[in-house]
Design a protein around this motif. Structure first.
Motif, PDB file in Angstrom:
ATOM      1  N   SER A 120       0.841  -1.196   0.000  1.00  0.00           N
ATOM      2  CA  SER A 120       0.000   0.000   0.000  1.00  0.00           C
ATOM      3  C   SER A 120       0.878   1.248   0.000  1.00  0.00           C
ATOM      4  N   PRO A 121       0.848   2.046  -1.084  1.00  0.00           N
ATOM      5  CA  PRO A 121       1.659   3.263  -1.141  1.00  0.00           C
ATOM      6  C   PRO A 121       1.215   4.282  -0.098  1.00  0.00           C
ATOM      7  N   PRO A 122       2.090   5.215   0.264  1.00  0.00           N
ATOM      8  CA  PRO A 122       1.730   6.210   1.284  1.00  0.00           C
ATOM      9  C   PRO A 122       0.521   7.057   0.922  1.00  0.00           C
ATOM     10  N   TRP A 123       0.297   7.278  -0.368  1.00  0.00           N
ATOM     11  CA  TRP A 123      -0.807   8.144  -0.790  1.00  0.00           C
ATOM     12  C   TRP A 123      -2.134   7.406  -0.921  1.00  0.00           C
ATOM     13  N   SER A 124      -2.131   6.105  -0.655  1.00  0.00           N
ATOM     14  CA  SER A 124      -3.307   5.269  -0.912  1.00  0.00           C
ATOM     15  C   SER A 124      -4.095   4.968   0.358  1.00  0.00           C
ATOM     16  N   ILE A 125      -5.414   4.869   0.212  1.00  0.00           N
ATOM     17  CA  ILE A 125      -6.211   4.298   1.286  1.00  0.00           C
ATOM     18  C   ILE A 125      -5.904   2.806   1.374  1.00  0.00           C
ATOM     19  N   HIS A 126      -6.291   2.182   2.462  1.00  0.00           N
ATOM     20  CA  HIS A 126      -6.098   0.739   2.636  1.00  0.00           C
ATOM     21  C   HIS A 126      -7.209   0.230   3.546  1.00  0.00           C
ATOM     22  N   SER A 127      -8.255  -0.252   2.908  1.00  0.00           N
ATOM     23  CA  SER A 127      -9.412  -0.810   3.603  1.00  0.00           C
ATOM     24  C   SER A 127      -9.813  -2.091   2.897  1.00  0.00           C
ATOM     25  N   GLY A 128     -10.655  -2.890   3.557  1.00  0.00           N
ATOM     26  CA  GLY A 128     -11.078  -4.119   2.923  1.00  0.00           C
ATOM     27  C   GLY A 128     -12.415  -4.613   3.441  1.00  0.00           C
ATOM     28  N   ALA A 129     -13.095  -5.387   2.589  1.00  0.00           N
ATOM     29  CA  ALA A 129     -14.333  -6.067   2.976  1.00  0.00           C
ATOM     30  C   ALA A 129     -14.262  -7.495   2.450  1.00  0.00           C
ATOM     31  N   GLY A 130     -14.566  -8.455   3.329  1.00  0.00           N
ATOM     32  CA  GLY A 130     -14.430  -9.852   2.963  1.00  0.00           C
ATOM     33  C   GLY A 130     -15.767 -10.538   2.748  1.00  0.00           C
ATOM     34  N   THR A 131     -15.710 -11.673   2.058  1.00  0.00           N
ATOM     35  CA  THR A 131     -16.905 -12.503   1.928  1.00  0.00           C
ATOM     36  C   THR A 131     -17.138 -13.316   3.192  1.00  0.00           C
ATOM     37  N   SER A 132     -16.181 -13.264   4.119  1.00  0.00           N
ATOM     38  CA  SER A 132     -16.311 -13.831   5.463  1.00  0.00           C
ATOM     39  C   SER A 132     -15.349 -13.066   6.363  1.00  0.00           C
ATOM     40  N   ASN A 133     -15.304 -13.420   7.620  1.00  0.00           N
ATOM     41  CA  ASN A 133     -14.318 -12.791   8.498  1.00  0.00           C
ATOM     42  C   ASN A 133     -12.920 -13.310   8.161  1.00  0.00           C
ATOM     43  N   TYR A 134     -11.901 -12.641   8.650  1.00  0.00           N
ATOM     44  CA  TYR A 134     -10.517 -12.944   8.303  1.00  0.00           C
ATOM     45  C   TYR A 134      -9.602 -12.286   9.324  1.00  0.00           C
ATOM     46  N   THR A 135      -8.316 -12.531   9.176  1.00  0.00           N
ATOM     47  CA  THR A 135      -7.283 -11.896   9.989  1.00  0.00           C
ATOM     48  C   THR A 135      -6.286 -11.247   9.044  1.00  0.00           C
ATOM     49  N   PHE A 136      -5.715 -10.123   9.456  1.00  0.00           N
ATOM     50  CA  PHE A 136      -4.672  -9.531   8.627  1.00  0.00           C
ATOM     51  C   PHE A 136      -3.568  -8.933   9.488  1.00  0.00           C
ATOM     52  N   CYS A 137      -2.345  -9.028   8.962  1.00  0.00           N
ATOM     53  CA  CYS A 137      -1.189  -8.382   9.576  1.00  0.00           C
ATOM     54  C   CYS A 137      -0.961  -7.063   8.861  1.00  0.00           C
ATOM     55  N   TRP A 138      -0.827  -6.006   9.627  1.00  0.00           N
ATOM     56  CA  TRP A 138      -0.479  -4.703   9.061  1.00  0.00           C
ATOM     57  C   TRP A 138       0.914  -4.317   9.549  1.00  0.00           C
ATOM     58  N   ALA A 139       1.699  -3.811   8.635  1.00  0.00           N
ATOM     59  CA  ALA A 139       3.060  -3.405   8.975  1.00  0.00           C
ATOM     60  C   ALA A 139       3.383  -2.116   8.242  1.00  0.00           C
ATOM     61  N   MET A 140       4.130  -1.236   8.895  1.00  0.00           N
ATOM     62  CA  MET A 140       4.418   0.081   8.342  1.00  0.00           C
ATOM     63  C   MET A 140       5.889   0.424   8.500  1.00  0.00           C
ATOM     64  N   ALA A 141       6.365   1.269   7.594  1.00  0.00           N
ATOM     65  CA  ALA A 141       7.710   1.830   7.702  1.00  0.00           C
ATOM     66  C   ALA A 141       7.688   3.194   7.037  1.00  0.00           C
ATOM     67  N   GLY A 142       8.538   4.079   7.512  1.00  0.00           N
ATOM     68  CA  GLY A 142       8.594   5.416   6.930  1.00  0.00           C
ATOM     69  C   GLY A 142       9.125   6.424   7.909  1.00  0.00           C
ATOM     70  N   GLU A 143       8.634   7.644   7.795  1.00  0.00           N
ATOM     71  CA  GLU A 143       9.197   8.737   8.577  1.00  0.00           C
ATOM     72  C   GLU A 143       8.716   8.746  10.026  1.00  0.00           C
ATOM     73  N   ASN A 144       7.420   8.654  10.246  1.00  0.00           N
ATOM     74  CA  ASN A 144       6.873   8.820  11.594  1.00  0.00           C
ATOM     75  C   ASN A 144       6.697   7.483  12.299  1.00  0.00           C
TER      76      ASN A 144
END
Length: 277
Positions: free
Chosen positions: A238-262
């Motif tokens: 996911s680029p810095p300028w992009s939204i990042h959301s999701g909707a599934g056909t069922s429940n799920y788990t996701f790992c989110w990870a970030m890197a950058g300035e702040n």
């Protein structure tokens, strides 16, 4: 290791579905007895999957990084996403990980090996690595130590549990931040209302999905969104300028990870729903 370069929001207006998937969707991370990785020029983050199914795997790629060892100028977070226990050896020190446990390994560690404790039930390890300027100690964190936070509601289809592992109030790092969000049965939405943070990029790994389930991951500028259809154990850059959301056909788990300035959660720019198009 695959290398992917950056794009800009003006360019992707011309992308069809195949091009969007080529640039931002990462597939086939978990192949038996391999470590598969992608080096993205968004904040030079590396994401990868290790699936030790009888062999011990070494975290390395000298040809791509042009360093003597992987963590010469990097740090890495390793998340257990499924299977039996993993055995991770860091410069001779042994750590065991069960599902939803995380191991952080800091800059300067020279030998990281990943194996399964029981080869009949091999572990799957998701890894995220960012550039590092200082050394922080190796540290393991369990799911319980991540202080699970219950958020959302079934009425809004986003009842979920949030675990923060690598961040300023948890495992210390240079710039890497990592956590896991698990949606409850009956809930499908993540990160909505949505946001952007132009000072850091983000990567998502979706897992704990049935084979026939999918997540529709929303990306792009808030005023001109796109989507990617994501299957189990596939990742999104996911680029810095992009939204990042999701909707599934069922429940799920996701790992989110970030890197950058702040190195904070407080720099999010929230987008009112009326402005999402």
């Amino acid at each position: 290791m695959e290398v992917r370069h950056t794009t800009n929001p003006t360019d992707i207006k011309q992308y069809d579905t195949a091009r969007l998937r080529k640039e931002f969707l990462v597939q086939h991370l978990f192949v038996p007895n391999q470590i598969n990785m992608v080096y993205t020029h968004y904040d030079r983050l590396v994401i990868g999957g290790a699936f030790p199914a009888g062999e011990t795997l070494t975290l390395e790629d000298k040809d791509t990084l042009k360093t003597e060892y992987f963590l010469e100028r990097r740090e890495v977070g390793l998340l257990h996403i499924g299977g039996g226990e993993a055995v991770i050896t860091v410069d001779g020190e042994v750590y065991e990980l069960s599902k939803l446990e995380v191991l952080y390994v800091g800059k300067g560690k020279q030998n990281v090996q990943i194996a399964s404790k029981n080869n009949d039930n091999p572990a799957k390890i998701y890894l995220v690595s960012a550039l590092a300027h200082a050394e922080y100690p190796t540290r393991k964190m369990t799911e319980q130590e991540a202080n699970p936070t219950h958020l959302g509601s079934l009425e809004t289809s986003n009842e979920r549990v949030l675990n923060k592992y690598i961040h300023e109030g948890g495992i210390q790092s240079c710039q890497l931040m990592l956590g896991v969000t698990s949606l409850k049965p009956g809930s499908i939405w993540n990160t909505m209302p949505t946001h952007v943070h132009d000072r850091r990029m983000e990567a998502y790994l979706y897992f704990d999905l049935n084979d026939d389930a999918r997540v529709f991951h929303m990306m792009g500028e808030p005023s001109e969104t796109r989507h990617l259809v994501v299957a189990n154990e596939e990742a999104i850059i996911s680029p810095p300028w992009s939204i990042h959301s999701g909707a599934g056909t069922s429940n799920y788990t996701f790992c989110w990870a970030m890197a950058g300035e702040n190195y904070t959660f407080a720099d999010q720019d929230f987008i009112p729903m009326k402005d999402v198009k």
